[in-house]
Design a protein around this motif. Structure first.
Motif, short mmCIF file in Angstrom:
data_model
loop_
_atom_site.label_atom_id
_atom_site.label_comp_id
_atom_site.label_asym_id
_atom_site.label_seq_id
_atom_site.Cartn_x
_atom_site.Cartn_y
_atom_site.Cartn_z
N GLN A 1 27.27 75.02 44.03
CA GLN A 1 26.83 74.19 45.16
C GLN A 1 25.31 74.10 45.31
O GLN A 1 24.80 73.07 45.75
N TYR A 2 24.57 75.14 44.94
CA TYR A 2 23.12 75.10 45.20
C TYR A 2 22.40 74.11 44.28
O TYR A 2 21.30 73.66 44.60
N VAL A 3 23.04 73.74 43.16
CA VAL A 3 22.45 72.70 42.30
C VAL A 3 22.38 71.38 43.08
O VAL A 3 21.44 70.60 42.94
N LEU A 4 23.37 71.17 43.96
CA LEU A 4 23.42 69.93 44.74
C LEU A 4 22.41 69.93 45.88
O LEU A 4 22.23 68.92 46.56
N LEU A 5 21.77 71.06 46.13
CA LEU A 5 20.72 71.10 47.15
C LEU A 5 19.37 70.65 46.57
O LEU A 5 18.38 70.53 47.28
N ALA A 6 19.36 70.40 45.26
CA ALA A 6 18.12 69.98 44.60
C ALA A 6 17.86 68.50 44.85
O ALA A 6 18.69 67.79 45.41
N GLY A 7 16.69 68.03 44.40
CA GLY A 7 16.32 66.62 44.57
C GLY A 7 16.86 65.75 43.45
O GLY A 7 17.44 66.24 42.48
N LYS A 8 16.65 64.45 43.60
CA LYS A 8 17.17 63.48 42.64
C LYS A 8 16.61 63.72 41.23
O LYS A 8 17.33 63.61 40.24
N GLU A 9 15.31 64.06 41.15
CA GLU A 9 14.70 64.29 39.82
C GLU A 9 15.36 65.48 39.14
O GLU A 9 15.54 65.50 37.91
N ASP A 10 15.75 66.49 39.94
CA ASP A 10 16.41 67.67 39.38
C ASP A 10 17.80 67.29 38.86
O ASP A 10 18.24 67.77 37.82
N LEU A 11 18.48 66.42 39.61
CA LEU A 11 19.81 65.97 39.18
C LEU A 11 19.69 65.12 37.91
O LEU A 11 20.58 65.14 37.05
N ASP A 12 18.58 64.41 37.79
CA ASP A 12 18.36 63.64 36.57
C ASP A 12 18.27 64.56 35.36
O ASP A 12 18.64 64.18 34.25
N ASP A 13 17.77 65.78 35.57
CA ASP A 13 17.75 66.76 34.47
C ASP A 13 19.17 67.13 34.03
O ASP A 13 19.44 67.36 32.85
N VAL A 14 20.08 67.23 35.02
CA VAL A 14 21.48 67.53 34.69
C VAL A 14 22.04 66.43 33.81
O VAL A 14 22.65 66.69 32.76
N VAL A 15 21.80 65.19 34.22
CA VAL A 15 22.30 64.03 33.47
C VAL A 15 21.66 64.00 32.07
O VAL A 15 22.36 63.84 31.06
N ALA A 16 20.34 64.21 32.02
CA ALA A 16 19.63 64.17 30.74
C ALA A 16 20.14 65.27 29.80
O ALA A 16 20.30 65.04 28.59
N ALA A 17 20.42 66.45 30.36
CA ALA A 17 20.91 67.56 29.52
C ALA A 17 22.25 67.21 28.89
O ALA A 17 22.49 67.48 27.71
N ILE A 18 23.12 66.60 29.69
CA ILE A 18 24.44 66.23 29.16
C ILE A 18 24.30 65.14 28.09
O ILE A 18 24.94 65.21 27.04
N GLU A 19 23.41 64.19 28.35
CA GLU A 19 23.19 63.14 27.34
C GLU A 19 22.61 63.72 26.05
O GLU A 19 22.98 63.31 24.95
N LYS A 20 21.75 64.72 26.22
CA LYS A 20 21.15 65.34 25.04
C LYS A 20 22.22 66.05 24.20
O LYS A 20 22.22 65.95 22.97
N ILE A 21 23.14 66.75 24.89
CA ILE A 21 24.21 67.44 24.15
C ILE A 21 25.08 66.41 23.42
O ILE A 21 25.49 66.60 22.29
N ARG A 22 25.30 65.30 24.07
CA ARG A 22 26.08 64.21 23.48
C ARG A 22 25.46 63.69 22.21
O ARG A 22 26.12 63.39 21.21
N GLU A 23 24.13 63.61 22.23
CA GLU A 23 23.44 63.10 21.06
C GLU A 23 23.24 64.18 20.00
O GLU A 23 22.58 63.95 18.99
N GLY A 24 23.77 65.37 20.26
CA GLY A 24 23.70 66.44 19.26
C GLY A 24 22.39 67.18 19.29
O GLY A 24 21.96 67.79 18.31
N GLY A 25 21.71 67.19 20.46
CA GLY A 25 20.52 68.02 20.66
C GLY A 25 19.23 67.28 20.33
O GLY A 25 19.17 66.14 20.02
#
Ligand SMILES: *Cc1c(COP(=O)(O)O)cnc(C)c1O
Length: 390
Positions: A366-390
């Motif tokens: 839950q505390y990840v959701l207390l972060a700001g939009k830019e922080d959540l963009d890191d979550v999205v970017a990390a998942i996209e990076k794993i998708r692209e194989g790093g």
């Protein structure tokens, strides 16, 4: 210091996410008041004040503070008169205490599967689990998402069962405008360190039934009747009391909860929209009737294959290495032999539970959701990076 992501290179994120628990001078002031009052436990007005405040917040007529979410569940079962010879239906995708409380009441758990899109108990499949020994059903508002309380109350009424809501993860959550905890007969909350409001430890029971509240209070206070003398125990009980220090901290945690809830809901909606765009990622469905979601967890489902991975553990490892706090979540409760050996009937395999546990569920705390939009963009970017194989 350099840290490498699993697929090489810099992790997407090196900054930490907001720290949990959150507290400020409000908690400090409240706790000092209790310290100086010298009234540190039962009899302290802080406990009564918190009981009134939290019960009102959950729209419940009565509230009883206790030592933990686990004890809140056990006290509730005992207050409902659940015991040896009885069966209690619980979802198989939940925290262990949902089942151990049933076992410690003397009854036997029966494991129901979850809905594959919400991960709350699949009410359509409950009817088939009811026997003449079934006494109670425990819906779990998993991750802060209320279970289908209309269908559950309906089923309970038709079959003469009681409904105990496991609301340990669902402070402030609403089903069609009604706060959880007293939509069924009785509800159990937790204030453990990871929960959306916390005093390190603590629990709470909510109900609209005056007699259930009285019995619950008595059971949590060594079977006393407070109108009688201190040694006039009127029933079998235990010491499951909350201290005044916990109540003091929780009063200020409760004041902060609404703004945290709003933040988490905004973050979850943003993640829902961003993650749905990624191939192989599917956020859980939020039912329309959920007018407020507590988001104790943000859960999304992945297809490891579409990430070129053998299993979800590899995904969770990679996401952690990208600097995103996450976990792979529960195993099926019945997968622990000391639980399944105490359950009613033949061993079960609930397919949606096993798919969630072993193949697709990824949890963000839950505390990840207390972060700001830019922080959540890191979550999205990390998942996209794993998708692209790093
Ligand atoms: C945390 C939790 C509990 C138990 O609460 P404790 O305070 O840790 O004893 C019970 N059920 C669920 C679903 C939980 O998440």
């Amino acid at each position: 210091m350099t840290r490498l992501a699993l697929h090489g290179g810099q992790p997407t994120r090196l900054k930490p996410f907001p720290q949990w628990p959150v507290f400020d001078t409000d908690e400090e002031t409240e706790i000092l008041k209790v310290l100086r009052s010298g009234r540190w436990t039962i009899g302290s007005e802080k406990i009564a004040e918190f009981e009134n405040a939290f019960a009102a917040f959950q729209q419940a007529r009565y509230g009883v503070a206790c030592s933990s979410g686990s004890s809140a569940l056990l006290i509730s079962l005992k207050a409902l008169n659940v015991g040896p010879g009885d069966e209690v239906i619980v979802p198989s995708y939940t925290f262990l205490a949902t089942a151990t409380s049933v076992i410690d009441s003397g009854a036997k758990p029966v494991f129901a599967d979850i809905d594959p899109d919400t991960y709350t108990v699949d009410v359509r499949r409950l009817e088939g689990l009811i026997t003449d020994r079934t006494k109670c059903v425990i819906p779990v508002h998993l991750g802060g998402c209320p279970a289908d309380m209309d269908a559950l109350n309906n089923l309970a009424r038709r079959n003469g069962l009681s409904v105990l809501e496991d609301a340990a993860q669902a402070h402030g959550a609403e089903w069609r405008g009604r706060r959880v905890g007293a939509i069924g007969d009785i509800g159990a909350f937790s204030f453990y360190a990871s929960k959306n409001m916390t005093a390190g430890e603590g629990g709470f029971i909510t109900t609209n039934d005056a007699e259930l509240a009285d019995v619950a209070r008595s059971i949590s206070n060594v079977g006393r009747d407070l109108k009688a003398g201190w040694y006039e125990h009127v029933r079998y009980g235990w010491n499951f009391r909350m201290t005044a220090f916990q109540a003091a901290i929780l009063l200020s945690q409760l004041r902060r909860l609404p703004q945290h809830m709003k933040r988490r809901e905004d973050s979850a909606r943003y993640l829902d929209s961003q993650l749905s765009k990624i191939d192989g990622v599917k956020p859980l469905r939020r039912p329309e009737e959920v007018t407020r979601h507590a988001y104790h967890l943000y859960i999304f489902r992945i297809n490891p294959e579409s990430f070129g991975l053998d299993n979800k553990e590899e995904f969770v490892k990679a996401l952690k290495a990208e600097g995103i706090p996450c976990s792979s979540g529960y195993r099926p409760v019945y997968s622990y032999p000391f639980i399944s050996s105490r359950a009613a009937g033949e061993p079960v395999h609930n397919i949606n539970t096993e798919r969630a546990a072993y193949h697709e569920a990824v949890w963000l705390p839950q505390y990840v959701l207390l972060a700001g939009k830019e922080d959540l963009d890191d979550v999205v970017a990390a998942i996209e990076k794993i998708r692209e194989g790093g």
